[in-house]
Design an enzyme around this catalytic site. Structure first.
Site, PDB file in Angstrom:
ATOM      1  CD  GLU A 189       3.361   0.080   2.003  1.00 48.83           C
ATOM      2  OE1 GLU A 189       2.424   0.800   2.329  1.00 48.83           O
ATOM      3  OE2 GLU A 189       4.616   0.488   1.453  1.00 48.83           O
ATOM      4  NE  ARG A 194       5.258   5.318   4.834  1.00 47.93           N
ATOM      5  CZ  ARG A 194       4.097   5.121   5.285  1.00 47.93           C
ATOM      6  NH1 ARG A 194       3.848   4.040   6.511  1.00 47.93           N
ATOM      7  NH2 ARG A 194       3.033   5.915   4.997  1.00 47.93           N
TER       8      ARG A 194
HETATM    9  N1  MTE Z   1       0.502  -7.710  -3.613  1.00 51.39           N
HETATM   10  C1  MTE Z   1       0.707  -8.222  -4.797  1.00 51.39           C
HETATM   11  N2  MTE Z   1       0.226  -9.382  -4.882  1.00 51.39           N
HETATM   12  N3  MTE Z   1       1.368  -7.500  -5.710  1.00 51.39           N
HETATM   13  C2  MTE Z   1       2.167  -6.310  -5.361  1.00 51.39           C
HETATM   14  O1  MTE Z   1       2.829  -5.869  -6.122  1.00 51.39           O
HETATM   15  N4  MTE Z   1       2.262  -4.642  -3.910  1.00 51.39           N
HETATM   16  C3  MTE Z   1       2.516  -4.217  -2.490  1.00 51.39           C
HETATM   17  C4  MTE Z   1       1.083  -4.513  -1.830  1.00 51.39           C
HETATM   18  N5  MTE Z   1       0.765  -5.860  -2.191  1.00 51.39           N
HETATM   19  C5  MTE Z   1       1.941  -5.552  -4.004  1.00 51.39           C
HETATM   20  C6  MTE Z   1       1.060  -6.372  -3.154  1.00 51.39           C
HETATM   21  C7  MTE Z   1       2.759  -2.835  -2.194  1.00 51.39           C
HETATM   22  S1  MTE Z   1       3.930  -2.292  -1.926  1.00 51.39           S
HETATM   23  C8  MTE Z   1       1.697  -1.867  -1.868  1.00 51.39           C
HETATM   24  S2  MTE Z   1       1.872  -0.092  -1.414  1.00 51.39           S
HETATM   25  C9  MTE Z   1       0.141  -2.277  -1.531  1.00 51.39           C
HETATM   26  O2  MTE Z   1       0.119  -3.732  -2.208  1.00 51.39           O
HETATM   27  C10 MTE Z   1      -0.669  -1.953  -2.761  1.00 51.39           C
HETATM   28  O3  MTE Z   1      -1.885  -1.823  -2.973  1.00 51.39           O
HETATM   29  P1  MTE Z   1      -3.112  -1.539  -1.811  1.00 51.39           P
HETATM   30  O4  MTE Z   1      -2.840   0.187  -1.495  1.00 51.39           O
HETATM   31  O5  MTE Z   1      -4.329  -1.571  -2.637  1.00 51.39           O
HETATM   32  O6  MTE Z   1      -3.030  -2.171  -0.829  1.00 51.39           O
HETATM   33 MO1  MOS Z   2       4.305   0.243  -1.935  1.00 51.27          MO
HETATM   34  S1  MOS Z   2       6.073   0.421  -1.559  1.00 51.27           S
HETATM   35  O1  MOS Z   2       3.940   1.922  -1.229  1.00 51.27           O
HETATM   36  O2  MOS Z   2       3.896   0.657  -3.520  1.00 51.27           O
END
Ligand code: MTE
Ligand code: MOS
Length: 807
Positions: free
Chosen positions: A746, A326
């Site tokens: 992200e 990535r």
């Molecule tokens: N938001 C919160 N509050 N806590 C989290 O741990 N993880 C992030 C993001 N936002 C996270 C977060 C990461 S690394 C990812 S990949 C995505 O949330 C995963 O959730 P989604 O695929 O539902 O967006």
């Molecule tokens: Mo998020 S780094 O893809 O869990």
């Protein structure tokens, strides 16, 4: 399951009155703020006979375990058992790459657990671990990335991303620059540390509650450690107190320890790392080293980029290869580079196994190109924002890995709208006057773009399942494969189900994520949780709705026609809206959803369905690094203004303006939170969070020295921008994604690159301009101080060098 192709093309179509798009608050918000929300470790105290686990952590970065005598631990009151390699009935490994012994004989990093003590209390387990007689033969350790590169200590494959011919690209260049850049990783610092709780039932079925982003993989690892098939192991994740990628792969070993303990003792076992253990044992964001050579033509357009990216993978691979992939796929960020050759390598060092972290290598790739552009702009005689804009992808152009940049025009749109709304040009003037008037302070202003690919590079992961039950009373229970870590996925999924079934969100309840409800799930990661699981939930709901429509339309039986007061229309013309069911065009003549459900039950209609979604159109050749790995791209831009103090390097964020593309938002409130949170987390990585390891040759070599909140500085309220304006790009519905939305988890993290570039501007303003302004990452106040000092001294020492060819 029957598939109606129309449903797929209509995935993005949003009904007029729908629960998606509402500013619904997080489904657990009230529980979070009142302290009633339960996390994995809250569940253990409810169980009789609970045992507590404590690791024995090795005090060497690299060593052979020459002796492990656990008998003294067994004499400690309360200690019940010590788990060692000899106890493992299956495979002694906690990873998917089979390079992570759960109970190692060769210690690979400082703080690695060599065995686990189970006791009646945490304190007894801790004392038990202290009593164990362990002896080690220390081995030479590689602690820094540079040491590993020098020793050629690499692991995994070494992909090259290639397009065109860089030799040709450099021949076409008017300016060629070269440089090196080494930058730091990041600790996840989720509020809830890693935790697992395991129990065994009378048939030997193992039930594991785990704080995991990837329950299926946790299940698989626990099963292979136990030497049992997957159907004997169920993993549930109620919620996580943050994951941020740190719980995508790291939780498996702890779950396996709890499961093994439960199987061997017959008692429930809890593992919960305390903060120090979590900081010293679990993987972090990969630090990277980059060496690069870049070519620009006379107009400042990129002609070629040649680079080698080396990530610090730590002691084992886990997700290092996909993280690196990535990074390579994001080194272009928003810019068209005709000739590209980027080699990627993963260094093997004696440190924690670095892993996924929000952005998953994307931020590292983008940091490299943004650093290059920020450093080169003054050498080209261009404003940095001008240089960036000149290189934007244009519609029809493709990335170096061969994927067309869909909606490339949005880059310019986001950029122009944000330049205007942030009053960029006027503020540049204000800042110039401020800087001229203040000898000991400088302000800097920068804008940076984000283009982030959405989908797992690994094509197979782009699938999801869901299970939807409609009960006889019309209430709805949904289950899907995604996990909740605070990002609001469950809230969005309730909104999707309510929209697809045409019922109020209050009718829908969501049950905890469990591997015995929805099997073979992918990690909730790559920001794809809502896209994938939303697609699956919508599919399940639409199957049920089609059956209900048939009942409502009276299409099943003439008898039914009288009994249910049928609408007398074709099932396709039945509409479901907010708990009312009516024929298209006749909302006044509506049936109650509950009535239709009741009648459907009595007509013996299945009122539950399994849904499935696979992202169409993806393919990826990971050897050639070519293909269409992403369904679409997320776009955004950030403008940051900083003020730097010339005496100390201390700085503050005066104002931040963000504009981000989330398609047509499923929930604007949650998306706003994700953008703000992502940005602040990115700013933390790039400015404050400075992970250090003991690099000395002393006995502490390899130890994480920033192993607590007192030495590892996280952003807090005091570091928030004084003015913080966040907007969602309007009119950006994304076709082919559930209800026209886009992923959000992200991409906003990388909007924080504007903070670093603003700091660079401010540092440069201490000199007389026109020079390359390097800046370390993280740009801590100390790093900023050294950067501005260099600018000041260079400015005092010599006139600005003239740059050939620059206008
Ligand atoms: N938001 C919160 N509050 N806590 C989290 O741990 N993880 C992030 C993001 N936002 C996270 C977060 C990461 S690394 C990812 S990949 C995505 O949330 C995963 O959730 P989604 O695929 O539902 O967006
Ligand atoms: Mo998020 S780094 O893809 O869990």
């Amino acid at each position: 399951m029957t598939r109606d192709p129309i449903q797929v093309t209509h995935l993005s179509e949003r009904p007029a009155r729908s629960a998606v798009g509402e500013q619904a608050i997080h489904e657990s918000a009230a529980l979070h703020v009142t302290g009633h929300a339960l996390y994995t470790d809250d569940l253990g105290v409810r169980l009789a006979g609970l045992l507590h686990a404590w690791p024995l952590q090795a005090p060497h970065a690299h060593a052979r375990l020459t002796r492990l005598d656990v008998t003294p631990a067994l004499a400690v009151p309360g200690v019940v058992r010590v788990l060692t390699a000899a106890d493992v009935p299956g495979e002694n490994d906690s990873g998917v790459k089979h390079d992570e012994p759960l109970f190692p004989t060769e210690v690979m990093f400082h703080g690695q657990a060599v065995c686990w003590v189970l006791a009646e209390s945490t304190e007894a387990a801790r004392l038990g671990a202290q009593a164990i007689l362990a002896e080690y033969e220390p081995l030479p350790a590689l602690v820094t990335l540079r040491e590993a590169i020098a020793a050629e200590s690499f692991q995994g494959n070494q992909p090259t991303l290639r397009r065109g011919d860089v030799t040709l690209g450099f021949e076409q260049a008017t300016h060629i620059f070269e440089g090196e850049f080494e930058f730091g990783g990041q600790e996840h610092f989720y509020l809830e540390t890693n935790a697992a709780l395991a129990q065994v039932d009378e048939n030997g079925q193992v039930f594991i509650q785990s704080s995991t982003q990837h329950p299926t993989e946790t299940q698989e690892i626990a099963a292979h450690v136990l030497g049992v098939p997957s159907h004997l192991v169920t993993v549930q994740c109620l919620r996580m107190g943050g994951g941020f990628g740190g719980k995508e792969m790291q939780p498996h070993g702890y779950a396996a320890v709890a499961a093994l303990g439960a199987v061997l003792t017959g008692r429930p076992v809890r593992v919960r790392l305390n903060r120090t253990q979590d900081l010293t044992m679990t993987g972090k964001r990969h630090p990277f080293h980059a060496s690069w050579k870049v070519g620009f033509d006379a107009e400042g357009k990129l002609t070629a980029l040649q680079a080698t990216l080396t990530s610090d993978g730590g002691w084992s691979l886990d997700l290092s290869e996909p993280v690196l992939a990535r990074a390579l796929c994001h080194i272009d960020n928003a810019y068209y580079i005709p000739h590209v050759e980027v080699l990627g390598r993963v260094a093997k060092t004696n440190k924690t196994s670095q892993t996924a972290f929000r952005g998953f290598g994307g931020p590292q790739g983008m940091l490299v190109i943004e650093d290059i552009l920020g450093r080169c702009a003054p050498l080209l005689g261009l404003d940095a924002h001008e240089l960036r804009q000149r290189n934007f992808y244009q519609p029809g152009e493709a990335t170096p890995y061969g994927q067309e940049v869909r909606h490339a025009e949005r880059l310019a749109r986001v950029w122009d709208e944000l330049l205007a709304s942030s009053e960029f040009a006027a503020r540049q003037q204000d800042i110039a006057s401020f800087n001229a008037a203040h000898p000991h302070a400088r302000r800097g202003l920068a804008i940076t773009p984000v283009k982030f690919g959405i989908s797992f590079n690994f094509t197979s992961y782009n699938q999801a399942g869901a299970l939807v039950h409609v009960y006889k009373d019309g209430s709805v229970l949904i289950n899907h494969g995604g996990t909740e870590m605070g990002q609001g996925l469950h809230t969005k999924m309730i909104q999707v189900a309510a929209t697809a079934l045409g019922v109020p969100t209050s009718c829908v309840r969501l049950a905890p994520t469990r591997t015995d409800k929805v099997p073979n799930t992918s990690a909730t990661a790559a920001s794809s949780g809502a896209d994938l699981n939303g697609g699956a939930i919508k599919d399940a709901c639409e199957q049920i709705r089609a059956r209900l429509a048939a009942v409502a339309a009276g299409a099943l039986l003439p008898l039914a026609r009288q009994k249910v007061g049928a609408l007398g229309v074709h099932p396709d013309d039945v509409r479901f809206e907010h708990g009312r069911v009516f024929a298209v065009g006749h909302p006044g003549l509506a049936l109650d959803f509950r009535q239709v459900v009741h009648d459907a039950y009595h007509l013996r209609t299945p009122l539950w369905a399994a849904g499935f979604y696979r992202t169409p159109g993806l393919h990826w050749d990971r050897e050639a690094m070519q293909g269409t790995p992403f369904k679409y791209f997320s776009y955004g831009a950030g403008v940051t203004e900083v003020e730097v103090d010339g005496f100390t390097g201390a700085y503050k964020l005066r104002r931040v303006d963000l504009l981000h593309d989330v398609g047509e938002s499923l929930n604007p409130l949650l998306d706003l939170g994700q953008i703000e949170g992502g940005f602040v987390q990115g700013a933390g990585w790039l400015t404050l969070e400075d992970l250090r390891w003991d690099e000395s040759q002393g006995p502490g070599r390899g130890r994480v020295t920033t192993a607590s909140a007192s030495t590892y500085k996280l952003p807090s309220f005091s570091e928030m921008p004084e003015v913080f304006r966040v907007s969602l790009l309007q009119g950006a519905a994304e076709s082919g994604v559930v209800y026209g939305s886009k992923a959000v988890g992200e991409p906003p993290l990388m909007l924080a690159l504007s903070v670093r570039e603003a700091l660079r501007q401010a540092c440069a303003a201490f000199g007389d301009g026109g020079r390359e302004q390097p800046l370390a990452s993280p740009a801590t106040p100390e790093a900023v101080y050294w950067a501005l000092t260099a600018a000041r001294e260079a400015g005092a020492a010599a006139p600005v060098p003239s740059v050939a060819g620059a206008d």
